[in-house]
Design a protein around this motif. Structure first.
Motif, PDB file in Angstrom:
ATOM      1  N   ILE A   1      13.012  64.457 -28.451  1.00 16.65           N
ATOM      2  CA  ILE A   1      12.305  63.199 -28.668  1.00 16.65           C
ATOM      3  C   ILE A   1      10.959  63.519 -29.300  1.00 16.65           C
ATOM      4  N   ARG A   2      10.633  62.790 -30.335  1.00 18.89           N
ATOM      5  CA  ARG A   2       9.334  62.976 -30.986  1.00 18.89           C
ATOM      6  C   ARG A   2       8.691  61.609 -31.159  1.00 18.89           C
ATOM      7  N   GLN A   3       7.355  61.607 -31.223  1.00 16.20           N
ATOM      8  CA  GLN A   3       6.644  60.335 -31.364  1.00 16.20           C
ATOM      9  C   GLN A   3       5.218  60.591 -31.819  1.00 16.20           C
ATOM     10  N   ASN A   4       4.700  59.664 -32.594  1.00 19.94           N
ATOM     11  CA  ASN A   4       3.276  59.607 -32.916  1.00 19.94           C
ATOM     12  C   ASN A   4       2.651  58.523 -32.055  1.00 19.94           C
ATOM     13  N   LEU A   5       1.557  58.841 -31.382  1.00 18.27           N
ATOM     14  CA  LEU A   5       0.899  57.896 -30.489  1.00 18.27           C
ATOM     15  C   LEU A   5      -0.535  57.665 -30.927  1.00 18.27           C
ATOM     16  N   ARG A   6      -1.030  56.464 -30.684  1.00 22.08           N
ATOM     17  CA  ARG A   6      -2.444  56.153 -30.888  1.00 22.08           C
ATOM     18  C   ARG A   6      -3.041  55.871 -29.524  1.00 22.08           C
TER      19      ARG A   6
ATOM     20  N   TYR B   1       3.809  64.478 -30.560  1.00 17.85           N
ATOM     21  CA  TYR B   1       4.492  65.402 -29.650  1.00 17.85           C
ATOM     22  C   TYR B   1       5.960  65.504 -30.024  1.00 17.85           C
ATOM     23  N   LEU B   2       6.539  66.636 -29.700  1.00 19.59           N
ATOM     24  CA  LEU B   2       7.966  66.888 -29.837  1.00 19.59           C
ATOM     25  C   LEU B   2       8.421  67.602 -28.576  1.00 19.59           C
TER      26      LEU B   2
END
Length: 795
Positions: A635-640, A648-649
């Motif tokens: 699971i990967r995601q860009n967060l603000r 994160y990955l």
């Protein structure tokens, strides 16, 4: 335009001795806001105790002259403190005058003597923001209309895009400007709004084709902005701008009470807010706060020109509210306008083309829609729009933009009915092949609509070998995306190449193998390559939006060499075979994508992307054989998070059965100067192996939170960067009963960790990071510390 005006002023002064009488006093200059350096129009500029004066123009410029003996020039403007400067009679003076805002404190709202009443008002507004933010209520339901307009403006004038848009809205476009202003994209959508979530009801988009629309997405990102000043931040192109109502907004803003007015029987406080540091991502503007509920009634915000953000200029946000029967202030309308410079796409006649973006949202529109002759309220007839869009496709500017978009998005260079690429395969250098030159090609939609034939031929000048690959793909006609394909490859691959690392290879410019990029940034030429002969086939199906599956069959032969020794005890093997079936599932949420012929390109967003893969296979090594099963997920995601952007990955997997070491799970190493989220920066290729593992990759980018406070440094718009990565797993001893492990391979039986800190946005595209290895530092041939670089373009 400002540069041209400054040059004009300089020329004027250089020639002043010939153009000005000996005793004439001449003052030429510009008046700006002391806080954010924005020009101030309509400032009264006059000689003290005289009637000789004028007002500054829209850019804040003025020119004042007299034949008298006056020595003092006065500058006055509503909302600013009066300023005086001294001049010598008979001299020519060029100056920039900074005016400071005047804090008008109304006695009627003083909380206590000496206390700024604006701070108390803002404190109450922050406390009540969850109550006043009606869009977050489960019961909130509204309808609205979104209009988006994107204009290409070739006029090299300050704020020209905004002025052209205003002309379009009134239908009074200056004929001399119309040829230099081209509408690239327009849309008009009806949406249902429920708890700050917008559901599209219908949409009318006008652009010059799907490819042009995706160029706009590539150049501009997502133009569907959602504005809520009650939130801590306003997100524009992934950059978080601190809201004046954010918790702790006093760290970023100064607040002033400038007036109180009555509107429909309600008293409203007029609060002026200014950023404490023009480099921070914080606004300057005014808002009206209801004195009874402390809700926003109206707000206008501008991002200062010096803010630490790339490419964007003149960002302005306006939002209006109206009070309903229940004494709640509900959103009525909002608009966002901004300009973006793309000097890379300029030409000799228009060196600094500007793209102007306008996004507007009007709430509670009548459900009855009356078609307008003009499209999206733009003042342009649809026929005229079609003509302009067809014309703009043939301009050098858009041709360049399309070419760049094709290369960046797909990794291929279009050349008629074929594409050259992927471009990173064209050349590479390594110890096995020496210099390797490759010609990669594929057919595109101009030859066959649903078929793609591709491959490459490469020659290594050291190995004197010809390597090649061929592939065929076919798209099954239908509403959903269904593709079948087959390929054969005879080539050298890096020994840690992972056939199931689809997530990493989603980037069209990344191969996951040795290529031109890795050769350029390598610490040293790599020797860790082995020859492979690969047959593969796949069937892919898109079940619904956001859920895709592919079923792969692979038949691979791994050939032994120095980098990939196949030894067990006294037995040496020349190769081993592997056959496998793998089911790869990809799940995403509200993700944008672009289909280029049979290739799908995913647009980066802020929702998670999940991969779940199940594989079953068998192998043959000499007279021995075996079977295995493998499960993996990521699971990967860009967060603000506030002012920080976090990526994160997270990966995990397990292997059932005993296999040769080449089939074990190997964390991705990195023996180059480059930095990648998906690779361990100081881990060697195939340094570790595991049959059960959990890997975490994270990095955090701040928007100059610390660097913006340092004199001189703050003008560079640098941003802080930090990273942390960890890999942990286990490895059973049984695998060594099939093949001996080479000396460079170690079991991942204890955590591997590394940490890095650095700076990004150097020259707007470069990142440098100092990385330290925290574990297994006593091993030979490992790097304990290195500087890693990365190239990326962000707002």
């Amino acid at each position: 335009m400002k540069i041209l005006q400054n040059i004009f002023v300089l020329i004027f002064f250089l020639s002043g001795s010939y153009a000005v009488y000996a005793q004439e006093t001449l003052i030429v200059g510009q008046v700006v806001d002391a806080t954010d350096q924005t020009p101030i129009p309509d400032v009264n500029v006059y000689f003290k105790n005289t009637v000789i004066g004028m007002k500054t123009n829209e850019e804040g410029y003025f020119m004042l002259r007299t034949m008298g003996q006056e020595t003092t020039v006065v500058f006055s403007c509503v909302g600013y403190k009066i300023k005086e400067i001294r001049v010598k009679p008979g001299k020519s003076v060029g100056t920039q005058v900074e005016l400071h805002e005047e804090n008008t404190l109304l006695q009627e709202v003083f909380v206590a003597p000496g206390v700024n009443p604006a701070l108390e008002i803002m404190k109450r507004a922050r406390i009540l923001r969850k109550v006043n933010d009606v869009t977050q209520s489960d019961a909130y339901l509204s309808e609205g209309k979104i209009r988006q307009i994107v204009l290409l403006n070739k006029l090299n004038r300050h704020n020209a895009g905004r002025k052209i848009y205003e002309q379009l809205q009134t239908g009074n476009l200056n004929p001399s400007d119309s040829s230099l202003v081209v509408p690239l994209y327009m849309s008009e959508s009806n949406v249902l709004v429920q708890k700050n979530t917008r559901k599209l009801q219908n949409e009318n988009i006008f652009t010059s084709g799907e490819k042009s629309r995706n160029i706009i997405r590539q150049l501009l990102g997502d133009t569907d902005f959602k504005i809520d000043f009650y939130d801590n931040t306003i997100s524009i192109y992934g950059k978080n701008i601190v809201s004046p109502l954010a918790g702790g907004s006093g760290l970023y803003y100064d607040f002033y009470l400038t007036d109180s007015v009555y509107n429909a029987g309600r008293k409203l406080y007029n609060i002026r807010f200014r950023t404490k540091n023009a480099k921070n991502l914080a606004f300057a503007g005014d808002m009206k706060i209801d004195s009874a509920t402390y809700a926003i009634a109206d707000i206008s915000a501008i991002l200062p020109a010096q803010a630490n953000i790339n490419f964007i200029r003149n960002l302005t946000i306006n939002q209006q509210f109206k009070i309903n029967e229940s004494e709640r202030w509900i959103p009525q309308s909002e608009s966002i306008t901004l300009s973006m410079n793309y000097e890379l796409l300029g030409d000799s006649l228009h060196p600094k083309p500007e793209i102007f973006v306008c996004h507007s949202f009007i709430y509670d529109m009548d459900k009855i829609q009356i078609p307008a002759e003009n499209f999206a309220g733009s003042g342009i007839r649809q026929q005229t729009l079609e003509e302009k869009l067809n014309t703009v496709n043939n301009t050098p500017l858009i041709k360049t933009a399309k070419w760049l978009a094709d290369v960046i998005l797909t990794g291929y260079v279009p050349a008629g009915k074929i594409d050259v690429g992927k471009i990173q395969q064209i050349a590479r250098v390594n110890d096995v092949e020496g210099l390797r030159l490759t010609m990669p090609l594929r057919t595109n939609e101009h030859l066959w609509k649903n078929i793609s034939v591709g491959g490459y031929v490469g020659y290594g000048f050291k190995s004197n070998e010809l390597k090649y690959s061929g592939n065929l793909q076919f798209r099954i006609p239908g509403n959903r995306r269904r593709i079948v394909g087959a390929s054969y490859t005879n080539d050298y691959r890096r020994i840690d190449y992972d056939y199931n690392n689809f997530e990493y290879r989603e980037n069209a410019l990344v191969s996951g193998d040795e290529d031109f990029t890795s050769s350029i940034v390598s610490v040293k030429s790599t020797w860790k390559l082995s020859n492979r002969k690969e047959w593969s086939g796949f069937v892919g199906n898109e079940w619904c939006n956001g859920f895709e599956s592919r079923l792969y069959y692979r038949n691979n032969d791994f050939l032994s060499n120095t980098a990939l020794p196949l030894i067990h005890g006294t037995n040496t093997y020349s190769s081993f075979g592997q056959q496998s079936v793998a089911l790869a599932n990809r799940i995403s949420f509200h993700e944008r994508y672009y289909d280029d012929h049979l290739q799908r390109i995913y647009m980066s967003g802020f929702n998670p992307v999940i991969y779940a893969i199940a594989e079953a296979g068998k192998y043959q090594l000499g007279n021995a054989s075996g079977e295995y099963e493998r499960l993996s997920a990521s699971i990967r995601q860009n967060l603000r998070i506030g002012m920080a952007n976090v990526r994160y990955l997270l990966e995990a997997g397990m292997l059932l059965g005993n296999v040769p070491y080449t089939l074990l799970s190997v964390p991705s190493g990195n023996e180059t100067f480059g930095y990648s989220l998906y690779k361990y920066s100081l881990m060697n290729y195939m340094e570790y192996a595991a049959d059960e593992y959990v890997n975490l990759h994270t990095d955090v980018t701040l928007n100059g939170l610390l660097l913006n406070q340092i004199p001189l440094i703050k003008h560079l718009n640098l941003r802080e960067l930090a990273s942390f990565k960890i890999a942990y797993g286990s490895l059973r001893d049984n695998h060594a009963e099939i093949t001996d492990f080479p000396d460079y391979l170690s079991p991942l039986n204890k955590p591997y960790m590394e940490v890095g800190v650095g700076v990004t946005n150097i020259f707007r595209f470069l990142s440098l990071q100092s990385v330290w290895r925290l574990t297994d530092t006593n091993k030979t041939d490992v790097r304990k510390w290195a500087v890693k670089a990365n190239i990326s373009v962000n707002f």
